[in-house]
Design an enzyme around this catalytic site. Structure first.
Site, short mmCIF file in Angstrom:
data_model
loop_
_atom_site.label_atom_id
_atom_site.label_comp_id
_atom_site.label_asym_id
_atom_site.label_seq_id
_atom_site.Cartn_x
_atom_site.Cartn_y
_atom_site.Cartn_z
N VAL A 177 0.42 12.78 3.90
CA VAL A 177 0.04 12.14 2.61
C VAL A 177 -0.77 11.09 2.82
CG1 VAL A 177 0.74 11.01 0.38
CG2 VAL A 177 2.02 13.03 1.57
N ALA A 178 -1.83 10.96 1.82
CA ALA A 178 -2.91 9.84 2.11
C ALA A 178 -2.23 8.65 1.81
CB ALA A 178 -4.40 10.24 1.28
N SER B 5 0.72 -1.15 0.02
CA SER B 5 -0.14 0.18 0.03
C SER B 5 0.86 1.30 0.03
CB SER B 5 -1.09 -0.16 1.26
OG SER B 5 0.12 0.30 2.45
N GLY B 6 0.21 2.41 0.00
CA GLY B 6 0.94 3.62 0.14
C GLY B 6 2.02 3.90 -0.69
N TYR C 220 7.38 7.78 17.37
CA TYR C 220 7.41 8.23 15.77
C TYR C 220 8.59 8.97 15.50
CZ TYR C 220 5.86 8.52 10.94
OH TYR C 220 5.79 8.59 9.69
N ASP D 167 7.87 -9.50 8.00
CA ASP D 167 8.00 -8.40 9.13
C ASP D 167 9.40 -7.79 9.33
OD1 ASP D 167 8.05 -6.91 11.24
OD2 ASP D 167 6.97 -8.59 12.85
N VAL D 168 9.36 -6.71 8.77
CA VAL D 168 10.86 -6.00 8.54
C VAL D 168 11.58 -5.94 9.88
CG1 VAL D 168 10.19 -4.77 6.44
CG2 VAL D 168 10.14 -3.79 8.61
#
Length: 300
Positions: free
Chosen positions: A196-197, A17-18, A161, A63-64
């Site tokens: 950003v969406a 996604s994204g 974050y 899973d990074v």
């Protein structure tokens, strides 16, 4: 300049996604082999199906944050395609709340994905790329790490974050300098998007069970609502940011900013540092937002 992409390999994390998916679309248009990685099985399968039959695709649920899964991925990539020419360490999760209210599980999850995911991508693929460069003077490679404007600024109520993304900026700037010491053939960039969406504001959908958070605190719920609103009102699309990534690859440009106007805030922050000034109110341009946040957190 790395303008010849056809037949080269691109490794993309967070590809379901994204930004990851949009960059994969542009890589496919340029005829690249795609290595798509995501932790979300259904999104990954849908992305892989989109490219099947157009370009060679290797899709892996990864899973990074997990070193062993990233090591297995790197070994598979090397075996199937050799050294990738383009690595997009993009997988990321969002998290909010007052910094002392974040649980240890919050820290483990966000730093695991946002920072250690990039660390694993860099430590596993850079040696492979340097080896390819040493064997062929014409070989070119590029690593792009996704940070955020939260890697340049420290907005309140989203500390975990911020910490993770500042670390990615630091890692990327150091990687740039370290690569310059040993090669002219492998370069890197850091992507710092603003709102950003993308699916980032709903990251908790992919939070592993063993790192499940407690019931969210009020500050976390407030942070989630603010992030949802900001992300969903983003006027720049993920596809436009993906185009910026390829423009940066072509120009060998290190910093990629989706919203250059937000650099005014970076300048203010650095001037605070240079002038030994206490940190400037992040809402000085929009005091009503600061007042709303304060009132919400203080229960007013």
């Amino acid at each position: 300049m790395m303008k010849d992409y056809a037949g080269k390999t691109a490794v993309l994390t967070g590809a379901g996604s994204g930004f990851g998916l949009e960059v994969a679309r542009l890589a496919a248009e340029r005829g690249m082999n795609l290595v798509l990685c995501d932790v979300q099985e259904d999104a990954l399968a849908k992305a892989a199906a989109e490219f099947e039959g157009k370009v060679p695709v290797l899709a892996r649920r990864v899973d990074v944050a997990k070193a062993d899964q990233m090591e297995a991925l790197a070994a598979t990539v090397k075996k199937r395609f050799g050294a990738p020419s383009f690595v997009f360490n993009n997988a990321g999760v969002g998290s909010g709340g007052l910094i002392w209210e974040n649980s240890l599980a919050d820290w483990d999850w966000v730093l695991g994905v946002n920072l250690m995911g990039v660390v694993h991508g860099v430590r596993l693929f850079t040696p492979m790329m340097l080896e390819a460069a040493a064997a062929d003077p014409a070989w070119q490679g590029h690593i792009v790490n996704t940070a955020s404007m939260a890697g340049m600024l420290n907005p309140p109520n989203m500390g975990v974050y911020n910490v993770s993304k500042h670390a990615v900026v630091s890692l990327s700037e150091t990687l740039y300098q370290d690569l310059a010491l040993v090669t002219d053939q492998v370069r890197c960039s850091v992507l710092c998007p603003f709102f950003v969406a993308t699916g980032i504001s709903q990251s908790h959908r992919n939070r592993p069970a063993e790192l499940a958070g407690a019931k969210p605190s009020r500050s976390q719920l407030i942070g989630q609502a603010m992030t949802d609103k900001a992300v969903n009102s983003g006027k720049i699309t993920a596809a436009e940011v993906a185009a910026m990534v390829f423009a940066a690859l072509d120009r060998e440009q290190f910093y990629i900013f989706s919203h250059p106007k937000s650099l005014a805030g970076v300048q203010t922050r650095l001037e605070d540092v240079m002038q030994l000034r206490n940190p400037t109110d992040p809402f000085h341009d929009k005091p009503e937002i600061g007042q709303q946040l304060k009132a919400a957190l203080r229960g007013g």
